[in-house]
Design a protein around this motif. Structure first.
Motif, PDB file in Angstrom:
ATOM      1  N   ALA A 176      53.187 -32.268  19.344  1.00 39.71           N
ATOM      2  CA  ALA A 176      53.941 -31.258  19.013  1.00 39.71           C
ATOM      3  C   ALA A 176      54.101 -31.462  17.551  1.00 39.71           C
ATOM      4  O   ALA A 176      53.935 -32.565  16.764  1.00 39.71           O
ATOM      5  CB  ALA A 176      55.450 -31.010  19.798  1.00 39.71           C
ATOM      6  N   ILE A 177      54.343 -30.170  16.723  1.00 39.12           N
ATOM      7  CA  ILE A 177      54.481 -30.162  15.354  1.00 39.12           C
ATOM      8  C   ILE A 177      56.310 -29.813  15.224  1.00 39.12           C
ATOM      9  O   ILE A 177      56.337 -28.586  15.757  1.00 39.12           O
ATOM     10  CB  ILE A 177      53.757 -29.284  14.758  1.00 39.12           C
ATOM     11  N   VAL A 178      56.952 -30.443  14.613  1.00 40.33           N
ATOM     12  CA  VAL A 178      58.320 -29.789  14.062  1.00 40.33           C
ATOM     13  C   VAL A 178      58.164 -29.837  12.506  1.00 40.33           C
ATOM     14  O   VAL A 178      58.081 -30.612  11.836  1.00 40.33           O
ATOM     15  CB  VAL A 178      59.122 -30.846  14.441  1.00 40.33           C
ATOM     16  N   ILE A 179      58.717 -28.482  12.076  1.00 43.99           N
ATOM     17  CA  ILE A 179      58.672 -28.122  10.813  1.00 43.99           C
ATOM     18  C   ILE A 179      59.980 -27.957  10.372  1.00 43.99           C
ATOM     19  O   ILE A 179      60.930 -27.299  11.068  1.00 43.99           O
ATOM     20  CB  ILE A 179      57.808 -26.684  10.500  1.00 43.99           C
ATOM     21  N   LEU A 180      60.396 -28.405   9.211  1.00 48.01           N
ATOM     22  CA  LEU A 180      61.724 -28.408   8.503  1.00 48.01           C
ATOM     23  C   LEU A 180      61.408 -27.667   7.416  1.00 48.01           C
ATOM     24  O   LEU A 180      61.026 -28.395   6.397  1.00 48.01           O
ATOM     25  CB  LEU A 180      62.331 -29.800   8.262  1.00 48.01           C
ATOM     26  N   SER A 181      61.470 -26.157   7.174  1.00 43.43           N
ATOM     27  CA  SER A 181      61.411 -25.641   6.053  1.00 43.43           C
ATOM     28  C   SER A 181      61.927 -24.246   5.776  1.00 43.43           C
ATOM     29  O   SER A 181      62.562 -23.700   6.963  1.00 43.43           O
ATOM     30  CB  SER A 181      59.798 -25.485   6.128  1.00 43.43           C
ATOM     31  N   GLN A 205      51.984 -27.645  20.571  1.00 44.92           N
ATOM     32  CA  GLN A 205      53.049 -26.870  20.037  1.00 44.92           C
ATOM     33  C   GLN A 205      53.710 -27.040  18.797  1.00 44.92           C
ATOM     34  O   GLN A 205      53.921 -28.030  18.346  1.00 44.92           O
ATOM     35  CB  GLN A 205      54.145 -27.139  21.151  1.00 44.92           C
ATOM     36  N   VAL A 206      54.356 -25.730  18.323  1.00 48.18           N
ATOM     37  CA  VAL A 206      54.869 -26.038  17.078  1.00 48.18           C
ATOM     38  C   VAL A 206      56.387 -25.654  17.035  1.00 48.18           C
ATOM     39  O   VAL A 206      56.722 -24.244  17.895  1.00 48.18           O
ATOM     40  CB  VAL A 206      54.365 -25.045  16.001  1.00 48.18           C
ATOM     41  N   GLY A 239      53.531 -21.613  22.067  1.00 46.71           N
ATOM     42  CA  GLY A 239      54.361 -21.897  23.014  1.00 46.71           C
ATOM     43  C   GLY A 239      55.527 -22.776  22.555  1.00 46.71           C
ATOM     44  O   GLY A 239      56.295 -23.340  23.424  1.00 46.71           O
ATOM     45  N   GLY A 240      55.770 -22.957  21.424  1.00 47.02           N
ATOM     46  CA  GLY A 240      57.087 -23.559  20.863  1.00 47.02           C
ATOM     47  C   GLY A 240      57.968 -22.554  20.684  1.00 47.02           C
ATOM     48  O   GLY A 240      58.090 -21.500  21.077  1.00 47.02           O
ATOM     49  N   ARG A 241      59.068 -22.853  19.518  1.00 49.44           N
ATOM     50  CA  ARG A 241      60.193 -21.859  19.447  1.00 49.44           C
ATOM     51  C   ARG A 241      60.623 -22.292  18.091  1.00 49.44           C
ATOM     52  O   ARG A 241      60.613 -23.126  17.595  1.00 49.44           O
ATOM     53  CB  ARG A 241      61.254 -22.674  20.500  1.00 49.44           C
ATOM     54  N   HIS A 242      60.965 -21.025  17.458  1.00 53.64           N
ATOM     55  CA  HIS A 242      61.548 -20.971  16.113  1.00 53.64           C
ATOM     56  C   HIS A 242      63.079 -20.883  16.176  1.00 53.64           C
ATOM     57  O   HIS A 242      63.467 -20.103  16.689  1.00 53.64           O
ATOM     58  CB  HIS A 242      60.889 -19.793  15.440  1.00 53.64           C
ATOM     59  N   PHE A 243      64.024 -21.856  15.239  1.00 53.92           N
ATOM     60  CA  PHE A 243      65.191 -21.754  15.481  1.00 53.92           C
ATOM     61  C   PHE A 243      65.546 -21.430  13.784  1.00 53.92           C
ATOM     62  O   PHE A 243      65.837 -22.316  12.961  1.00 53.92           O
ATOM     63  CB  PHE A 243      65.811 -23.401  15.621  1.00 53.92           C
ATOM     64  N   PRO A 244      65.858 -20.018  13.583  1.00 58.22           N
ATOM     65  CA  PRO A 244      66.571 -19.939  12.227  1.00 58.22           C
ATOM     66  C   PRO A 244      67.819 -20.518  12.226  1.00 58.22           C
ATOM     67  O   PRO A 244      68.551 -20.255  13.158  1.00 58.22           O
ATOM     68  CB  PRO A 244      66.535 -18.430  12.627  1.00 58.22           C
ATOM     69  N   ARG A 301      52.049 -21.315  25.729  1.00 60.61           N
ATOM     70  CA  ARG A 301      50.883 -21.013  24.895  1.00 60.61           C
ATOM     71  C   ARG A 301      50.551 -19.607  25.292  1.00 60.61           C
ATOM     72  O   ARG A 301      49.951 -19.346  26.410  1.00 60.61           O
ATOM     73  CB  ARG A 301      50.076 -22.112  25.152  1.00 60.61           C
ATOM     74  N   ARG A 302      49.980 -18.895  24.326  1.00 62.35           N
ATOM     75  CA  ARG A 302      49.529 -17.406  24.509  1.00 62.35           C
ATOM     76  C   ARG A 302      47.907 -17.387  24.610  1.00 62.35           C
ATOM     77  O   ARG A 302      47.532 -16.355  25.066  1.00 62.35           O
ATOM     78  CB  ARG A 302      49.907 -16.588  23.237  1.00 62.35           C
ATOM     79  N   GLY A 303      47.245 -18.478  24.584  1.00 65.90           N
ATOM     80  CA  GLY A 303      45.831 -18.162  24.842  1.00 65.90           C
ATOM     81  C   GLY A 303      44.952 -19.534  24.588  1.00 65.90           C
ATOM     82  O   GLY A 303      45.585 -20.556  23.879  1.00 65.90           O
TER      83      GLY A 303
END
Length: 309
Positions: A176-181, A205-206, A239-244, A301-303
């Motif tokens: 997985a990748i976790v983006i802090l941005s 997964q992101v 298939g990950g998730r965005h947390f605004p 994951r969508r494909g």
């Protein structure tokens, strides 16, 4: 076909778990899962309308489709296996006043992780840099984040490419990748299509912790205004998730929530009804076969790309 080799890589990533399980078996709780190498595995995370994880579903509660065609789910598990996580830290100028809270959020994420997880750190402003390779010593990464300085432009897309490339050194099958941005990108050398193909091929997964200001639309550049959309698209595709995150005070709790998401996933496996090795993109869709499904949300994951021989 132009992308044949890369498309084949995508399918191999999708079935690499299956190949491993067939050779030596894999334990999920008390179940040993053995499957053949044609199996496509789709990690799924299900939440309530309020975002709480749903962990009591069975195989019969899911319906999987590939290009609109129903697929037979032959393997089902709940997966809390160790994860290799690439942490992407935005150190561009737009993050200058947010770094202290970002550091606190990262620490809470690490503290809530599985003890067997491993992490690497990629920092990016106008250039993406691998600061710390994979390690289980998360305090080392937490300390680096705490002293990071924010300045310059933003090369988020390049940072994602760098993190995916480093995944070849990962010890764990789950990645997985976790983006802090804040999501703005104004200096990447790679484009969005290249990034999308790279992520589909990798199977990573992101998860994104989007750190936005309340007056975002009027205060920032066009690239930064597009940030929330970019992070949301990247997360959903994989298939990950965005947390605004609109309030900096909410960042630590978001770090805990992402860690919990990674701990509470189902894995659905199927052998595609379409046997063609045509190198084409196969779109995956999922429905929840439950009376109260309208109150639930599934992230998956969508494909993937089929092999091409």
């Amino acid at each position: 076909m132009r992308y044949n080799r890369r498309m084949a890589l995508g399918f191999r990533q999708a079935v690499c778990l299956a190949t491993l399980f067939e050779c030596c078996g894999m334990v999920f709780g008390q179940t040993v899962l053995r499957v053949n190498s044609s199996l496509v595995l789709i990690p799924v995370h299900v939440t309530t309308a309020t975002g709480a994880s749903v962990t009591n579903l069975s195989k019969e509660d899911f319906a999987l489709f590939e290009d609109g065609i129903p697929q037979t789910i032959t393997h089902f598990s709940q997966d809390d296996a160790p994860v290799s996580v690439g942490v992407l830290l935005d150190t561009s100028g737009s993050m200058k006043n947010k770094m202290a809270k970002v550091s606190a959020a990262a620490t809470e994420f690490f503290k809530s992780a599985n003890p067997e997880d491993e992490f690497c750190l990629v920092e990016f402003n106008g250039r993406a840099k691998l600061k710390i390779p994979f390690t289980q010593d998360w305090p080392e990464i937490s300390g680096e984040i705490a002293q990071a300085k924010a300045f310059g432009l933003t090369a988020l897309v390049d940072a994602i490419h760098l993190a995916v490339a480093h995944m070849k050194h990962a010890r764990n099958t789950r990645k997985a990748i976790v983006i802090l941005s804040d999501g703005g990108d104004n200096f990447s050398r790679r484009n969005l299509r290249q990034m999308r193909d790279t992520l589909i091929e990798s199977g990573v997964q992101v998860y994104a912790m989007g750190i936005f200001d309340s007056d975002y639309s009027s205060k920032h550049t066009r690239e930064e205004r597009n940030g929330p959309g970019l992070l949301n698209e990247v997360a959903l595709e994989t298939g990950g998730r965005h947390f605004p995150v609109r309030s900096l005070d909410g960042l630590p709790a978001t770090g805990v929530e992402i860690a919990r998401d990674l701990r509470n996933q189902y894995v659905l496996g199927y052998s595609p009804a379409n046997p063609a090795s045509d190198g084409k993109y196969r779109r995956v869709s999922l429905k929840l076969a439950l009376p109260a499904a309208t109150d639930l949300r599934a992230y998956y994951r969508r494909g993937y790309y089929a092999p091409s021989y």
